[in-house]
Design a protein around this motif. Structure first.
Motif, PDB file in Angstrom:
ATOM      1  N   SER A  90       0.664  -1.133  -0.037  1.00  0.00           N
ATOM      2  CA  SER A  90      -0.051  -0.077  -0.018  1.00  0.00           C
ATOM      3  C   SER A  90       0.910   1.323  -0.177  1.00  0.00           C
ATOM      4  O   SER A  90       0.242   2.331  -0.266  1.00  0.00           O
ATOM      5  N   ASN A  91       2.178   1.328   0.567  1.00  0.00           N
ATOM      6  CA  ASN A  91       2.957   2.296   0.323  1.00  0.00           C
ATOM      7  C   ASN A  91       3.948   2.318  -0.628  1.00  0.00           C
ATOM      8  O   ASN A  91       5.138   3.007  -0.450  1.00  0.00           O
ATOM      9  N   ASN A  92       3.922   1.761  -2.009  1.00  0.00           N
ATOM     10  CA  ASN A  92       4.528   1.772  -3.018  1.00  0.00           C
ATOM     11  C   ASN A  92       5.884   1.016  -2.564  1.00  0.00           C
ATOM     12  O   ASN A  92       6.841   1.256  -3.148  1.00  0.00           O
ATOM     13  N   GLN A  93       5.913   0.108  -1.508  1.00  0.00           N
ATOM     14  CA  GLN A  93       7.020  -0.816  -1.222  1.00  0.00           C
ATOM     15  C   GLN A  93       6.285  -2.197  -0.760  1.00  0.00           C
ATOM     16  O   GLN A  93       5.507  -1.995   0.204  1.00  0.00           O
ATOM     17  N   VAL A  94       6.812  -3.264  -0.975  1.00  0.00           N
ATOM     18  CA  VAL A  94       6.387  -4.484  -0.773  1.00  0.00           C
ATOM     19  C   VAL A  94       6.932  -4.870   0.658  1.00  0.00           C
ATOM     20  O   VAL A  94       8.246  -4.921   0.618  1.00  0.00           O
ATOM     21  N   VAL A  95       6.129  -5.001   1.724  1.00  0.00           N
ATOM     22  CA  VAL A  95       6.871  -5.445   3.083  1.00  0.00           C
ATOM     23  C   VAL A  95       5.767  -6.493   3.681  1.00  0.00           C
ATOM     24  O   VAL A  95       4.616  -6.487   3.003  1.00  0.00           O
ATOM     25  N   ARG A  96       6.442  -7.256   4.482  1.00  0.00           N
ATOM     26  CA  ARG A  96       5.656  -8.153   5.306  1.00  0.00           C
ATOM     27  C   ARG A  96       4.800  -7.596   6.182  1.00  0.00           C
ATOM     28  O   ARG A  96       5.137  -6.583   7.061  1.00  0.00           O
ATOM     29  N   ASN A  97       3.397  -8.112   6.086  1.00  0.00           N
ATOM     30  CA  ASN A  97       2.425  -7.499   7.295  1.00  0.00           C
ATOM     31  C   ASN A  97       1.428  -8.465   7.379  1.00  0.00           C
ATOM     32  O   ASN A  97       0.362  -8.609   6.508  1.00  0.00           O
ATOM     33  N   SER A  98       1.506  -9.016   8.518  1.00  0.00           N
ATOM     34  CA  SER A  98       0.538 -10.018   9.041  1.00  0.00           C
ATOM     35  C   SER A  98      -0.234  -9.551  10.038  1.00  0.00           C
ATOM     36  O   SER A  98      -0.694 -10.388  11.113  1.00  0.00           O
ATOM     37  N   SER A  99      -0.521  -8.057  10.309  1.00  0.00           N
ATOM     38  CA  SER A  99      -1.308  -7.619  11.364  1.00  0.00           C
ATOM     39  C   SER A  99      -2.505  -8.040  10.917  1.00  0.00           C
ATOM     40  O   SER A  99      -2.688  -8.346   9.974  1.00  0.00           O
ATOM     41  N   LEU A 100      -3.385  -8.073  12.136  1.00  0.00           N
ATOM     42  CA  LEU A 100      -4.974  -8.817  11.951  1.00  0.00           C
ATOM     43  C   LEU A 100      -5.740  -7.778  11.215  1.00  0.00           C
ATOM     44  O   LEU A 100      -6.439  -8.391  10.429  1.00  0.00           O
ATOM     45  N   PRO A 101      -5.528  -6.451  11.137  1.00  0.00           N
ATOM     46  CA  PRO A 101      -6.200  -5.567  10.233  1.00  0.00           C
ATOM     47  C   PRO A 101      -5.859  -5.911   8.673  1.00  0.00           C
ATOM     48  O   PRO A 101      -6.856  -5.962   7.863  1.00  0.00           O
ATOM     49  N   ARG A 102      -4.634  -6.173   8.430  1.00  0.00           N
ATOM     50  CA  ARG A 102      -4.384  -6.409   6.987  1.00  0.00           C
ATOM     51  C   ARG A 102      -4.707  -7.585   6.595  1.00  0.00           C
ATOM     52  O   ARG A 102      -5.307  -7.786   5.428  1.00  0.00           O
ATOM     53  N   LEU A 103      -4.574  -8.848   7.445  1.00  0.00           N
ATOM     54  CA  LEU A 103      -5.212 -10.046   7.153  1.00  0.00           C
ATOM     55  C   LEU A 103      -6.730 -10.308   6.934  1.00  0.00           C
ATOM     56  O   LEU A 103      -7.234 -10.763   6.028  1.00  0.00           O
ATOM     57  N   ASP A 128       6.299 -12.737   9.392  1.00  0.00           N
ATOM     58  CA  ASP A 128       6.495 -11.168   9.782  1.00  0.00           C
ATOM     59  C   ASP A 128       7.035 -11.190  11.474  1.00  0.00           C
ATOM     60  O   ASP A 128       6.004 -11.269  12.284  1.00  0.00           O
ATOM     61  N   PRO A 129       8.163 -10.789  11.496  1.00  0.00           N
ATOM     62  CA  PRO A 129       8.808 -10.687  12.958  1.00  0.00           C
ATOM     63  C   PRO A 129       8.066  -9.518  13.723  1.00  0.00           C
ATOM     64  O   PRO A 129       8.166  -9.700  15.067  1.00  0.00           O
ATOM     65  N   VAL A 130       7.319  -8.460  13.121  1.00  0.00           N
ATOM     66  CA  VAL A 130       6.625  -7.672  13.979  1.00  0.00           C
ATOM     67  C   VAL A 130       5.328  -8.185  14.675  1.00  0.00           C
ATOM     68  O   VAL A 130       4.990  -7.640  15.751  1.00  0.00           O
ATOM     69  N   GLU A 131       4.859  -9.158  14.040  1.00  0.00           N
ATOM     70  CA  GLU A 131       3.677  -9.769  14.687  1.00  0.00           C
ATOM     71  C   GLU A 131       3.839 -11.092  15.335  1.00  0.00           C
ATOM     72  O   GLU A 131       4.539 -11.899  14.734  1.00  0.00           O
ATOM     73  N   PRO A 132       3.268 -11.345  16.336  1.00  0.00           N
ATOM     74  CA  PRO A 132       3.711 -12.662  17.017  1.00  0.00           C
ATOM     75  C   PRO A 132       2.966 -13.847  16.351  1.00  0.00           C
ATOM     76  O   PRO A 132       1.814 -13.460  16.021  1.00  0.00           O
ATOM     77  N   ILE A 133       3.579 -14.774  16.028  1.00  0.00           N
ATOM     78  CA  ILE A 133       3.355 -15.774  15.181  1.00  0.00           C
ATOM     79  C   ILE A 133       1.967 -16.549  15.784  1.00  0.00           C
ATOM     80  O   ILE A 133       1.082 -16.828  14.988  1.00  0.00           O
ATOM     81  N   GLU A 134       1.959 -16.385  16.754  1.00  0.00           N
ATOM     82  CA  GLU A 134       0.615 -17.301  17.747  1.00  0.00           C
ATOM     83  C   GLU A 134      -0.557 -16.326  17.421  1.00  0.00           C
ATOM     84  O   GLU A 134      -1.716 -16.845  17.327  1.00  0.00           O
ATOM     85  N   GLU A 135      -0.485 -15.105  17.311  1.00  0.00           N
ATOM     86  CA  GLU A 135      -1.927 -14.299  16.838  1.00  0.00           C
ATOM     87  C   GLU A 135      -2.146 -14.478  15.426  1.00  0.00           C
ATOM     88  O   GLU A 135      -3.332 -14.498  15.268  1.00  0.00           O
ATOM     89  N   THR A 136      -1.234 -14.540  14.573  1.00  0.00           N
ATOM     90  CA  THR A 136      -1.584 -14.982  13.244  1.00  0.00           C
ATOM     91  C   THR A 136      -2.182 -16.382  13.055  1.00  0.00           C
ATOM     92  O   THR A 136      -3.167 -16.512  12.321  1.00  0.00           O
ATOM     93  N   ALA A 137      -1.598 -17.256  13.828  1.00  0.00           N
ATOM     94  CA  ALA A 137      -2.108 -18.689  14.002  1.00  0.00           C
ATOM     95  C   ALA A 137      -3.622 -18.533  14.395  1.00  0.00           C
ATOM     96  O   ALA A 137      -4.457 -19.275  13.933  1.00  0.00           O
ATOM     97  N   ALA A 138      -3.758 -18.030  15.311  1.00  0.00           N
ATOM     98  CA  ALA A 138      -4.962 -17.852  16.189  1.00  0.00           C
ATOM     99  C   ALA A 138      -5.954 -17.446  15.236  1.00  0.00           C
ATOM    100  O   ALA A 138      -7.184 -17.881  14.969  1.00  0.00           O
ATOM    101  N   PHE A 139      -5.788 -16.105  14.418  1.00  0.00           N
ATOM    102  CA  PHE A 139      -6.858 -15.815  13.466  1.00  0.00           C
ATOM    103  C   PHE A 139      -7.062 -16.717  12.408  1.00  0.00           C
ATOM    104  O   PHE A 139      -8.045 -16.852  12.015  1.00  0.00           O
ATOM    105  N   LEU A 140      -6.176 -17.317  11.622  1.00  0.00           N
ATOM    106  CA  LEU A 140      -6.253 -18.470  10.902  1.00  0.00           C
ATOM    107  C   LEU A 140      -7.117 -19.378  11.311  1.00  0.00           C
ATOM    108  O   LEU A 140      -8.075 -20.231  10.473  1.00  0.00           O
TER     109      LEU A 140
END
Length: 331
Positions: A90-103, A128-140
């Motif tokens: 979204s900001n003209n650069q591809v970056v990792r983002n597994s935040s819950l709003p983004r997902l 995504d090192p910025v987001e806890p893997i556990e939160e990402t897993a819980a969302f999926l």
């Protein structure tokens, strides 16, 4: 066609899947939408039921093409659509983002582009090192329980990262890079998946075309193509080393089996313990012509040893595909 059933889901995947990264253009140079559409339709007609895509491939283009082709084929119930989430442009650069709003937003966008009400296999594209893997897993895990997705996967995750993920949610598949020229996962990811019943979808089966049998010293690449200055395998002296290996493998495939280089390369993958699906990248219909020659034969141990000797002789130093990793966004 050979098939495998994804653990605990009942999903039946063709062991050769269509990889649609190149359909999106971008790092692959210009892409023709009609050619891409026809390629997806041909894959389905060939019995390739595993279709792997991602929002980042052409910033939605690949998903749109796959969605339209599947709809027009009338075979949605026979096709396994695998897509991904967790990259932000979204900001003209591809970056990792597994935040819950983004997902959350990516899921809705993918469902719309793919013209479906459920995604068969939903994968986190990069850790995504910025987001806890556990939160990402819980969302999926919640999406899985709600029936919005039928299976959960990760791509480019290490065993330690998969371990953390599995403490919170089921993990049905992993998607790492793997091919004759890129075998780093044999040391960790592949045995981990075998030991834990995680199916694998291998991308870069033909190593960006180096195993396609169509490249030579005279081959040139369009501006923006990753093979024009980004991928270190395509710079000298390495490029000549890989071409020499490809030439010797081509000769071996023809003399021993009457097969082509891509058929040997993908059959080699399918015969490796722990490999569930090999993703065959294509964006023109003729790129799929060799798929029919994959079935009804296999490589014995002597052939595997011969292939290893060719690789060891021609390629003194293996180069990992680490250049493909997108940057981490600021915390």
């Amino acid at each position: 066609m050979e098939f495998v059933t994804l653990a605990d889901t009942g999903l039946r995947l063709s062991r050769v899947g269509l990889g649609t990264w190149a359909i999106g253009g971008g790092w692959w140079g210009p892409s023709d939408r009609q050619d891409s559409y026809t390629t997806v339709r041909k894959a389905i007609d060939l019995g390739i039921t595993t279709l792997d895509t991602a929002p980042i491939y052409g910033f939605g283009l690949s998903e749109e093409v796959v969605g339209q082709a599947v709809k027009d084929s009338g075979r949605r119930d026979q096709v396994i659509i695998a897509t991904k989430a967790g990259l932000d442009w979204s900001n003209n650069q591809v970056v990792r983002n597994s935040s819950l709003p983004r997902l959350t937003q990516e899921l809705e966008d993918s469902l719309r582009r793919l013209q479906t009400d459920v995604i068969d296999l939903y994968q986190i594209h990069w850790p995504d090192p910025v987001e806890p893997i556990e939160e990402t897993a819980a969302f999926l895990g919640q999406l899985f329980k709600q029936g919005k997705i039928r299976a959960i996967g990760v791509s480019n995750f290490s065993p330690a990262q998969m371990d953390r993920f599995r403490q919170v949610a089921p993990l049905h598949s992993a998607q790492p890079p793997y091919n004759l020229f890129e075998r780093d996962i044999e040391a960790d990811v592949l045995p981990y998946c075998r030991q834990n019943g995680i199916h694998t979808l291998m991308y870069s089966s033909l190593c960006r075309g180096l195993l396609s049998g169509r490249m030579g010293p005279e081959t040139t690449f369009a501006a923006g193509d990753m093979r024009s200055g980004i991928d270190p395998k395509f710079t000298e002296p390495r490029y000549s080393q890989y071409l020499k290996a490809a030439a010797e493998l081509t000769q071996f495939a023809q003399e021993r089996y009457g097969k082509t280089l891509p058929q040997l390369a993908v059959r080699w993958m399918l015969d490796r313990p722990g490999v569930s699906v090999a993703l065959w990248g294509a964006r023109k219909p003729y790129h799929l012509d060799a798929v029919a020659g994959l079935w009804g034969w296999s490589l014995d141990e002597a052939a595997m040893q011969t292939i290893d000797r060719i690789l060891q002789t021609c390629i003194p130093e293996s180069i990992p595909p680490s250049f493909m990793a997108p940057p981490v966004r600021a915390a």
